[in-house]
Design a protein around this motif. Sequence first.
Motif, PDB file in Angstrom:
ATOM      1  N   VAL A  10       0.842  -1.207   0.000  1.00 53.08           N
ATOM      2  CA  VAL A  10       0.000   0.000   0.000  1.00 53.08           C
ATOM      3  C   VAL A  10       0.874   1.252   0.000  1.00 53.08           C
ATOM      4  N   ILE A  11       1.887   1.274   0.852  1.00 56.00           N
ATOM      5  CA  ILE A  11       2.773   2.443   0.919  1.00 56.00           C
ATOM      6  C   ILE A  11       3.524   2.610  -0.397  1.00 56.00           C
ATOM      7  N   TRP A  12       3.982   1.497  -0.988  1.00 54.81           N
ATOM      8  CA  TRP A  12       4.692   1.569  -2.274  1.00 54.81           C
ATOM      9  C   TRP A  12       3.791   2.150  -3.349  1.00 54.81           C
ATOM     10  N   THR A  13       2.548   1.706  -3.412  1.00 58.44           N
ATOM     11  CA  THR A  13       1.624   2.182  -4.444  1.00 58.44           C
ATOM     12  C   THR A  13       1.341   3.673  -4.277  1.00 58.44           C
ATOM     13  N   ILE A  14       1.074   4.091  -3.050  1.00 60.69           N
ATOM     14  CA  ILE A  14       0.793   5.515  -2.800  1.00 60.69           C
ATOM     15  C   ILE A  14       2.010   6.365  -3.133  1.00 60.69           C
ATOM     16  N   THR A  15       3.193   5.892  -2.725  1.00 64.37           N
ATOM     17  CA  THR A  15       4.412   6.667  -2.967  1.00 64.37           C
ATOM     18  C   THR A  15       4.706   6.781  -4.462  1.00 64.37           C
ATOM     19  N   PHE A  16       4.596   5.682  -5.187  1.00 61.36           N
ATOM     20  CA  PHE A  16       4.884   5.723  -6.616  1.00 61.36           C
ATOM     21  C   PHE A  16       3.870   6.587  -7.363  1.00 61.36           C
ATOM     22  N   ALA A  17       2.602   6.488  -6.995  1.00 60.51           N
ATOM     23  CA  ALA A  17       1.587   7.335  -7.616  1.00 60.51           C
ATOM     24  C   ALA A  17       1.847   8.810  -7.314  1.00 60.51           C
ATOM     25  N   ALA A  18       2.267   9.104  -6.080  1.00 57.76           N
ATOM     26  CA  ALA A  18       2.569  10.492  -5.719  1.00 57.76           C
ATOM     27  C   ALA A  18       3.789  11.006  -6.483  1.00 57.76           C
ATOM     28  N   LEU A  19       4.791  10.155  -6.690  1.00 55.66           N
ATOM     29  CA  LEU A  19       5.963  10.558  -7.464  1.00 55.66           C
ATOM     30  C   LEU A  19       5.590  10.899  -8.902  1.00 55.66           C
ATOM     31  N   LEU A  20       4.768  10.058  -9.520  1.00 56.71           N
ATOM     32  CA  LEU A  20       4.346  10.328 -10.889  1.00 56.71           C
ATOM     33  C   LEU A  20       3.507  11.605 -10.965  1.00 56.71           C
ATOM     34  N   THR A  21       2.630  11.795  -9.995  1.00 55.27           N
ATOM     35  CA  THR A  21       1.813  13.013  -9.979  1.00 55.27           C
ATOM     36  C   THR A  21       2.678  14.246  -9.787  1.00 55.27           C
ATOM     37  N   LEU A  22       3.673  14.142  -8.921  1.00 55.32           N
ATOM     38  CA  LEU A  22       4.572  15.272  -8.710  1.00 55.32           C
ATOM     39  C   LEU A  22       5.343  15.610  -9.968  1.00 55.32           C
ATOM     40  N   LEU A  23       5.783  14.591 -10.718  1.00 57.30           N
ATOM     41  CA  LEU A  23       6.472  14.848 -11.985  1.00 57.30           C
ATOM     42  C   LEU A  23       5.545  15.529 -12.987  1.00 57.30           C
ATOM     43  N   VAL A  24       4.286  15.133 -13.009  1.00 61.38           N
ATOM     44  CA  VAL A  24       3.321  15.788 -13.898  1.00 61.38           C
ATOM     45  C   VAL A  24       3.166  17.254 -13.520  1.00 61.38           C
ATOM     46  N   VAL A  25       3.108  17.538 -12.224  1.00 59.36           N
ATOM     47  CA  VAL A  25       2.985  18.921 -11.769  1.00 59.36           C
ATOM     48  C   VAL A  25       4.240  19.717 -12.118  1.00 59.36           C
ATOM     49  N   LEU A  26       5.407  19.131 -11.898  1.00 58.60           N
ATOM     50  CA  LEU A  26       6.658  19.835 -12.187  1.00 58.60           C
ATOM     51  C   LEU A  26       6.779  20.162 -13.669  1.00 58.60           C
ATOM     52  N   LEU A  27       6.381  19.240 -14.524  1.00 57.88           N
ATOM     53  CA  LEU A  27       6.488  19.470 -15.962  1.00 57.88           C
ATOM     54  C   LEU A  27       5.324  20.310 -16.490  1.00 57.88           C
ATOM     55  N   GLY A  28       4.137  20.015 -16.010  1.00 55.29           N
ATOM     56  CA  GLY A  28       2.971  20.706 -16.527  1.00 55.29           C
ATOM     57  C   GLY A  28       2.846  22.145 -16.051  1.00 55.29           C
ATOM     58  N   ARG A  29       3.309  22.434 -14.844  1.00 51.96           N
ATOM     59  CA  ARG A  29       3.220  23.783 -14.291  1.00 51.96           C
ATOM     60  C   ARG A  29       4.526  24.561 -14.472  1.00 51.96           C
ATOM     61  N   ASP A  30       5.416  24.048 -15.275  1.00 50.64           N
ATOM     62  CA  ASP A  30       6.676  24.715 -15.611  1.00 50.64           C
ATOM     63  C   ASP A  30       7.557  24.931 -14.381  1.00 50.64           C
ATOM     64  N   ARG A  31       7.507  23.982 -13.452  1.00 53.63           N
ATOM     65  CA  ARG A  31       8.406  24.051 -12.283  1.00 53.63           C
ATOM     66  C   ARG A  31       9.743  23.378 -12.566  1.00 53.63           C
ATOM     67  N   ALA A  32       9.756  22.452 -13.526  1.00 52.32           N
ATOM     68  CA  ALA A  32      11.000  21.745 -13.828  1.00 52.32           C
ATOM     69  C   ALA A  32      12.065  22.690 -14.366  1.00 52.32           C
ATOM     70  N   ARG A  33      11.656  23.728 -15.047  1.00 50.27           N
ATOM     71  CA  ARG A  33      12.628  24.689 -15.578  1.00 50.27           C
ATOM     72  C   ARG A  33      13.292  25.472 -14.440  1.00 50.27           C
ATOM     73  N   ARG A  34      12.560  25.755 -13.398  1.00 53.91           N
ATOM     74  CA  ARG A  34      13.116  26.487 -12.254  1.00 53.91           C
ATOM     75  C   ARG A  34      13.901  25.582 -11.314  1.00 53.91           C
ATOM     76  N   PHE A  35      13.483  24.323 -11.211  1.00 60.39           N
ATOM     77  CA  PHE A  35      14.130  23.386 -10.292  1.00 60.39           C
ATOM     78  C   PHE A  35      14.533  22.114 -11.053  1.00 60.39           C
ATOM     79  N   PRO A  36      15.512  22.216 -11.943  1.00 60.23           N
ATOM     80  CA  PRO A  36      15.870  21.038 -12.758  1.00 60.23           C
ATOM     81  C   PRO A  36      16.478  19.902 -11.951  1.00 60.23           C
TER      82      PRO A  36
END
Length: 264
Positions: A10-36
């Motif tokens: 359960v913890i692995w699934t939640i953590t991996f899903a949160a990591l993928l969601t965070l990457l979507v936010v970083l790329l989609g909201r243009d945060r990756a350019r500021r925090f590469p």
Amino acid sequence: MNFHFTTIQVIWTITFAALLTLLVVLLGRDRARRFPWFTASICVVALSLLTSRLLFRRLDQIHLATVSIILADISALLTLLVLMEIARRHVFRSVSRRAWMFGSLALLAAGCTVVATWGEWPNPKSLAPTSLLATLGLLQLLAQKMGLMNDVLTIGLALLVVFFGRRFGFGWRSHAQQIIVGLATVALSQIAIQIIWQVIAMHTKVNSFADYNRLNDIKAKLLNGNSTVYAAVLIWWILCLWFDEPGNAAPAIEAVPEPTEPAA
């Protein structure tokens, strides 16, 4: 009601899903350019989590340990780069060179002191990379000591950012401070887990196989607690990085009135 998933799953699934969601936010909201470097570190953590799941029982122990240890070393190096990114590129970029050098040396001295005095060091003769196992042991030791060093540096930098960040325009609602506070929370959790485990192991006598299993259960619960803290920090990062910083929101587009026909 039968629940066929273990706590680790359960913890692995939640953590991996949160990591993928965070990457979507970083790329989609243009945060990756500021925090590469922060984005790269999240990618490596997600890759490490995925490979540990996919390669388990599919590779022999030596090759699985090789992949895990190399990813751990890369993750530790990226964490150090993230700290430099937050401090030098964002929060304290306007600080003088002398103040920057003094603060860096003070944090490094604190980190080196903790690394040198906490935990056992192997015999230097055994650190020679004369075989694959010896090389893996050296890389694992490097990952552990770099991880401890990063924890100390993260906590120290977080304190500096919290106390002095507002003076340089990086208050509580800035993404840089939110990232470093999240990293410091994970670092504090990891150090606390290590201290608690050392105290328990020091004061626990193993006289039977049941005592050994009980000790392993306690260690597993501590590790699950640490993983839960990391998953909570990921969710907090998702929420914080989704919203724009104060004063950096995109300006609203004013509605242009439609032209009207002139009166006859």
